[in-house]
Design an enzyme around this catalytic site. Structure first.
Site, PDB file in Angstrom:
ATOM      1  N   THR A   1       0.811  -1.217   0.000  1.00 40.27           N
ATOM      2  CA  THR A   1       0.000   0.000   0.000  1.00 40.27           C
ATOM      3  C   THR A   1       0.843   1.265   0.000  1.00 40.27           C
ATOM      4  O   THR A   1       0.577   2.199  -0.762  1.00 40.27           O
ATOM      5  CB  THR A   1      -0.946   0.011   1.216  1.00 40.27           C
ATOM      6  OG1 THR A   1      -1.751  -1.177   1.198  1.00 40.27           O
ATOM      7  CG2 THR A   1      -1.858   1.230   1.186  1.00 40.27           C
TER       8      THR A   1
ATOM      9  N   GLY B   1       8.762 -13.837   3.650  1.00 41.40           N
ATOM     10  CA  GLY B   1       8.793 -12.557   2.949  1.00 41.40           C
ATOM     11  C   GLY B   1       9.915 -11.666   3.438  1.00 41.40           C
ATOM     12  O   GLY B   1      10.300 -11.712   4.615  1.00 41.40           O
TER      13      GLY B   1
ATOM     14  N   ASP C   1       9.919  -8.518   4.041  1.00 41.65           N
ATOM     15  CA  ASP C   1       9.503  -7.601   5.097  1.00 41.65           C
ATOM     16  C   ASP C   1       9.483  -8.280   6.457  1.00 41.65           C
ATOM     17  O   ASP C   1       9.833  -7.677   7.474  1.00 41.65           O
ATOM     18  CB  ASP C   1       8.134  -7.001   4.777  1.00 41.65           C
ATOM     19  CG  ASP C   1       7.064  -8.053   4.489  1.00 41.65           C
ATOM     20  OD1 ASP C   1       7.414  -9.188   4.091  1.00 41.65           O
ATOM     21  OD2 ASP C   1       5.863  -7.737   4.646  1.00 41.65           O
ATOM     22  N   ARG C   2       9.116  -9.549   6.486  1.00 39.83           N
ATOM     23  CA  ARG C   2       9.031 -10.272   7.758  1.00 39.83           C
ATOM     24  C   ARG C   2      10.423 -10.550   8.325  1.00 39.83           C
ATOM     25  O   ARG C   2      10.641 -10.454   9.539  1.00 39.83           O
ATOM     26  CB  ARG C   2       8.237 -11.560   7.568  1.00 39.83           C
ATOM     27  CG  ARG C   2       6.813 -11.299   7.072  1.00 39.83           C
ATOM     28  CD  ARG C   2       6.090 -12.564   6.679  1.00 39.83           C
ATOM     29  NE  ARG C   2       5.674 -13.330   7.849  1.00 39.83           N
ATOM     30  CZ  ARG C   2       5.103 -14.529   7.776  1.00 39.83           C
ATOM     31  NH1 ARG C   2       4.911 -15.091   6.590  1.00 39.83           N
ATOM     32  NH2 ARG C   2       4.742 -15.156   8.875  1.00 39.83           N
TER      33      ARG C   2
END
Length: 259
Positions: free
Chosen positions: A10, A108, A110-111
């Protein structure tokens, strides 16, 4: 100075670290069609408001969950900062984190970045909650390994789904209602989404702790996580800089020192 870019589904966060602290942060809506030149125009204007210029940026680290956006972000760094960016998840980029998944490649970027950011500050076993387009719950073992977790729809996605799938339900803002029982459609929707998510968080944390069977610290981050402050009984720390701190750790692991 280091420019850290966290590209989510987003929003995309651009943050500058001066070697001691984060001195600037800006967000834009994620758009994979935005060119390197368009990124540069937007970013140069914001940096100029703080008396900074592209000449101040000597290094760049990027994490993205939107593969289509990477080409232009990489070119932004190469063209305007004359720096080859460190890109999370690319071959040769060190992360120094053991991934204990059945399919380690499923973790992922980001994780894993969040895990590094949390490990730099918090001790022991952790549950990291990241509330964005999706809400993720990641379990980090006391030895620092990524154990696994949970992926649920994000709170914004749930509100959008209510409006999009039900013809008579309006588009409403996410807010903390004063009471659980709504007295009109808007307050009823807000209550269902907000308190439903609080119970989702508290309930899943309780289940993870029961399954893991050892003390765990719960850290929350993400764009809307501040809404949960004081409402969730499960969250121990709210950490807005968790992801960019993780990106700083990635940069250090890959030879970064003087930013």
């Amino acid at each position: 100075m280091l420019l850290a870019i966290d590209c989510g589904n987003t929003n995309t966060l651009f943050a500058i670290h001066d070697g001691n602290d984060w001195v600037a942060q800006w967000r834009s809506g994620t758009d994979s069609t935005r060119t390197a030149d368009e990124h540069a125009v937007w970013l140069s204007q914001l940096m100029g408001l703080q008396g900074r210029s592209f000449a101040d940026i000597t290094a760049c680290v990027i994490s993205t969950v939107v593969p289509q956006a990477l080409f232009n972000l990489r070119n932004l760094s190469r063209r305007y900062f004359k720096a080859e960016p460190v890109i999370v998840g690319e071959p040769g980029v060190r992360m120094d984190i053991e991934v204990r998944l059945d399919r380690p490649q499923d973790a992922g970027a980001d994780r894993l970045v969040n895990a590094l950011g949390a490990r730099a500050v918090y001790d022991g076993a952790l549950i990291i909650i990241d509330s964005g387009t999706a809400t993720t719950f990641d379990v980090i073992a006391a030895d620092g390994a990524f154990e696994g977790g949970i992926i649920a729809p994000g709170i914004n996605l749930s509100m959008q789904a209510l409006h999009g799938a039900a013809a008579k339900l309006p588009r409403v803002a996410i807010a903390k209602p004063a009471r659980v029982m709504g007295k009109d459609t808007v307050s009823a929707m807000q209550s269902g989404v907000f308190w439903g998510y609080i119970d989702l968080i508290d309930g899943l944390v309780q289940r993870l702790k029961s399954e893991y069977a050892q003390p765990m610290t719960v850290v929350a981050t993400g764009g809307v996580v501040s809404l949960f402050d004081g409402a969730s009984k499960a969250i121990d720390h709210y950490d807005a800089d968790l992801t960019i701190r993780g990106l700083l750790e990635v940069w250090k692991l890959n030879g970064g020192a003087d930013t």
